[in-house]
Scaffold this motif. Structure first.
Motif, PDB file in Angstrom:
ATOM      1  N   ALA A 114       0.838  -1.211   0.000  1.00  0.00           N
ATOM      2  CA  ALA A 114       0.000   0.000   0.000  1.00  0.00           C
ATOM      3  C   ALA A 114       0.867   1.253   0.000  1.00  0.00           C
ATOM      4  N   GLY A 115       1.956   1.229   0.759  1.00  0.00           N
ATOM      5  CA  GLY A 115       2.852   2.396   0.850  1.00  0.00           C
ATOM      6  C   GLY A 115       3.424   2.753  -0.512  1.00  0.00           C
ATOM      7  N   ARG A 116       3.891   1.742  -1.237  1.00  0.00           N
ATOM      8  CA  ARG A 116       4.470   2.008  -2.563  1.00  0.00           C
ATOM      9  C   ARG A 116       3.412   2.558  -3.522  1.00  0.00           C
ATOM     10  N   GLN A 117       2.239   1.976  -3.464  1.00  0.00           N
ATOM     11  CA  GLN A 117       1.156   2.429  -4.359  1.00  0.00           C
ATOM     12  C   GLN A 117       0.756   3.874  -4.036  1.00  0.00           C
ATOM     13  N   ALA A 118       0.609   4.169  -2.733  1.00  0.00           N
ATOM     14  CA  ALA A 118       0.206   5.522  -2.320  1.00  0.00           C
ATOM     15  C   ALA A 118       1.263   6.547  -2.700  1.00  0.00           C
ATOM     16  N   ALA A 119       2.521   6.090  -2.806  1.00  0.00           N
ATOM     17  CA  ALA A 119       3.618   7.001  -3.171  1.00  0.00           C
ATOM     18  C   ALA A 119       3.762   7.114  -4.680  1.00  0.00           C
ATOM     19  N   GLY A 120       2.925   6.406  -5.415  1.00  0.00           N
ATOM     20  CA  GLY A 120       2.980   6.485  -6.876  1.00  0.00           C
ATOM     21  C   GLY A 120       4.052   5.611  -7.492  1.00  0.00           C
ATOM     22  N   LEU A 121       4.586   4.675  -6.701  1.00  0.00           N
ATOM     23  CA  LEU A 121       5.624   3.773  -7.235  1.00  0.00           C
ATOM     24  C   LEU A 121       4.965   2.609  -7.967  1.00  0.00           C
ATOM     25  N   PRO A 122       5.628   2.061  -8.995  1.00  0.00           N
ATOM     26  CA  PRO A 122       5.011   0.958  -9.749  1.00  0.00           C
ATOM     27  C   PRO A 122       4.919  -0.333  -8.930  1.00  0.00           C
ATOM     28  N   ALA A 123       3.944  -1.177  -9.245  1.00  0.00           N
ATOM     29  CA  ALA A 123       3.811  -2.473  -8.565  1.00  0.00           C
ATOM     30  C   ALA A 123       5.063  -3.301  -8.848  1.00  0.00           C
ATOM     31  N   ASP A 124       5.657  -3.865  -7.798  1.00  0.00           N
ATOM     32  CA  ASP A 124       6.924  -4.592  -7.937  1.00  0.00           C
ATOM     33  C   ASP A 124       7.026  -5.528  -6.732  1.00  0.00           C
ATOM     34  N   THR A 125       6.782  -6.827  -6.969  1.00  0.00           N
ATOM     35  CA  THR A 125       6.715  -7.747  -5.827  1.00  0.00           C
ATOM     36  C   THR A 125       8.055  -7.855  -5.105  1.00  0.00           C
ATOM     37  N   ARG A 126       9.148  -7.807  -5.867  1.00  0.00           N
ATOM     38  CA  ARG A 126      10.457  -7.916  -5.233  1.00  0.00           C
ATOM     39  C   ARG A 126      10.739  -6.701  -4.333  1.00  0.00           C
ATOM     40  N   ALA A 127      10.474  -5.503  -4.871  1.00  0.00           N
ATOM     41  CA  ALA A 127      10.700  -4.289  -4.071  1.00  0.00           C
ATOM     42  C   ALA A 127       9.784  -4.281  -2.847  1.00  0.00           C
ATOM     43  N   SER A 128       8.550  -4.732  -3.015  1.00  0.00           N
ATOM     44  CA  SER A 128       7.616  -4.758  -1.876  1.00  0.00           C
ATOM     45  C   SER A 128       8.058  -5.776  -0.832  1.00  0.00           C
ATOM     46  N   SER A 129       8.588  -6.915  -1.297  1.00  0.00           N
ATOM     47  CA  SER A 129       9.037  -7.953  -0.367  1.00  0.00           C
ATOM     48  C   SER A 129      10.221  -7.445   0.462  1.00  0.00           C
ATOM     49  N   ILE A 130      11.142  -6.748  -0.201  1.00  0.00           N
ATOM     50  CA  ILE A 130      12.307  -6.197   0.517  1.00  0.00           C
ATOM     51  C   ILE A 130      11.851  -5.165   1.545  1.00  0.00           C
ATOM     52  N   LEU A 131      10.891  -4.352   1.141  1.00  0.00           N
ATOM     53  CA  LEU A 131      10.363  -3.325   2.040  1.00  0.00           C
ATOM     54  C   LEU A 131       9.651  -3.965   3.242  1.00  0.00           C
ATOM     55  N   ALA A 132       8.810  -4.959   2.955  1.00  0.00           N
ATOM     56  CA  ALA A 132       8.077  -5.649   4.032  1.00  0.00           C
ATOM     57  C   ALA A 132       9.057  -6.301   5.003  1.00  0.00           C
ATOM     58  N   ARG A 133      10.130  -6.874   4.462  1.00  0.00           N
ATOM     59  CA  ARG A 133      11.158  -7.525   5.283  1.00  0.00           C
ATOM     60  C   ARG A 133      11.741  -6.572   6.310  1.00  0.00           C
ATOM     61  N   ARG A 134      11.856  -5.307   5.928  1.00  0.00           N
ATOM     62  CA  ARG A 134      12.447  -4.330   6.841  1.00  0.00           C
ATOM     63  C   ARG A 134      11.519  -3.989   8.005  1.00  0.00           C
ATOM     64  N   GLY A 135      10.225  -4.314   7.855  1.00  0.00           N
ATOM     65  CA  GLY A 135       9.288  -4.139   8.969  1.00  0.00           C
ATOM     66  C   GLY A 135       9.334  -5.347   9.895  1.00  0.00           C
ATOM     67  N   SER A 136       9.268  -6.539   9.301  1.00  0.00           N
ATOM     68  CA  SER A 136       9.338  -7.807  10.046  1.00  0.00           C
ATOM     69  C   SER A 136       9.768  -8.873   9.037  1.00  0.00           C
ATOM     70  N   GLY A 137      10.781  -9.644   9.399  1.00  0.00           N
ATOM     71  CA  GLY A 137      11.352 -10.594   8.443  1.00  0.00           C
ATOM     72  C   GLY A 137      10.319 -11.451   7.733  1.00  0.00           C
TER      73      GLY A 137
END
Ligand code: DP6
Length: 326
Positions: A114-137
């Protein structure tokens, strides 16, 4: 500037237990999980709010809980490369938070997408997974559905440490996971602290890392063949080994309760009688039973007979998905 995403929690069949980098949340070993439906968390992110505001499961988040969420959104701001203004986050789960299932995994996965989408960033499962990992592995494995593998990676910046989907939810529709809540209490030692103590003090930890890494491709092969019996054996073995390495920490970490052991004992007896049921166990007392559609009612009955106060029957779940705005 606003997006709402719903994500499911996941249960690790080969567990993640221990970090090689605490700040970036990089694991010592790879892990493999199954995304669970119908339980889910829904998270809305809106940039350009009057002030930062984080609401989790009906209460305003404070302290480290709030900081973890805002830190993840800071990473989104860096990716967007522009000032997005303060953020409003509202997240809500549809399952009891003490259910023993990492609601934070679903929450951070939904927050990242949701954060990436709200920021206007393109859908990207790898980038989202890396980002989610930084919140909780474990959250990196909830961005996609079905069976996901979190590749430990080698790089110091963590850019090669993310989850990939090996099989989607439709690969094994007959598989069932039955969450048995035998104890509703909050656990004494959180996963984050427990794994840190284990890495630092358990003499068995290096053996755990080597073994878990080797189990991931084996689990993948068994999932490919839909071999429930062999996968069940592997899951139990891996759960026991995670708990063994934790029991060997100093001071020892025991997540099992008398009710957990009672249920495991009963499950083994049932298995001898031909009921195809196995278990896995995260850092808490509540087992998750693996079985097939024909035996999920028997698995629930088994859990209830052993004193489970609540039972949640799950099927393989899908990807984190955008929800229409109201
Ligand atoms: C036992 O992902 O909750 O559930 O990265 O510190 O946030 P942090 O820990 P977390 O740990 C999960 C541990 C586990 C096993 C697993 O899900 O793989």
């Amino acid at each position: 500037m606003k997006a709402t995403v719903r994500a499911h929690p996941n249960i690790a069949l080969v567990k993640y237990w221990g970090k090689r980098d605490e700040a970036l949340i990089l694991p010592h070993q790879s892990s493999l999980s199954l995304t669970l439906s119908p339980i889910h968390v829904t998270t809305t992110v809106e940039f350009g709010a009057a002030a930062d505001h984080v609401e989790l499961h009906g209460h305003v988040a404070k302290g480290s809980e709030r900081d973890r969420v805002l830190r993840l959104l800071d990473a989104v701001r860096v990716q967007a490369g522009r000032d997005l203004g303060p953020a409003k986050v509202v997240s809500r789960g549809d399952f009891p938070m003490a259910a023993g299932l990492a609601s934070s995994a679903a929450g951070f996965a939904a927050l990242a997408v949701a954060g990436r989408q709200a920021a206007g960033l393109p859908a990207d499962t790898r980038a989202s997974s890396i980002l989610a990992r930084r919140g909780s592995g474990s959250a990196c494995r909830s961005v996609q559905g079905g069976f996901c593998e979190w590749l430990r990676g080698e790089r110091e910046d963590g850019e090669d440490s993310y989850a990939v989907q090996r099989f989607d939810a439709g690969h094994w529709p007959d598989l069932r996971m039955v969450v048995a809540i035998v104890d509703r209490g909050e656990k004494e030692v959180k996963s984050r602290d427990g794994m840190k103590a284990t890495v630092e003090t358990s003499p068995y930890y290096p053996a755990w890392v080597k073994d878990a890494e080797a189990e991931v491709p084996r689990a993948r092969e068994l999932i490919a063949k839909r071999d429930l019996e062999a996968l069940g054996e592997l899951c139990e073995r891996n759960a026991w080994r995670m708990h063994s390495t934790s029991l060997a920490a100093d001071p020892p970490l025991c997540y099992l309760s008398a009710a957990t052991l009672g249920l495991i004992q009963h499950l083994r007896e049932q298995r001898k009688k031909g009921v195809p049921v196995w278990f896995t166990l995260d850092a808490g007392p509540n087992p998750v039973l693996l079985t097939d559609a024909a035996h999920e009612v028997a698995a629930e009955a088994l859990a209830r007979a052993c004193g489970a106060v609540d039972v949640v029957r799950c099927v393989p779940g899908g990807d984190a998905a955008f929800q229409a705005e109201h």
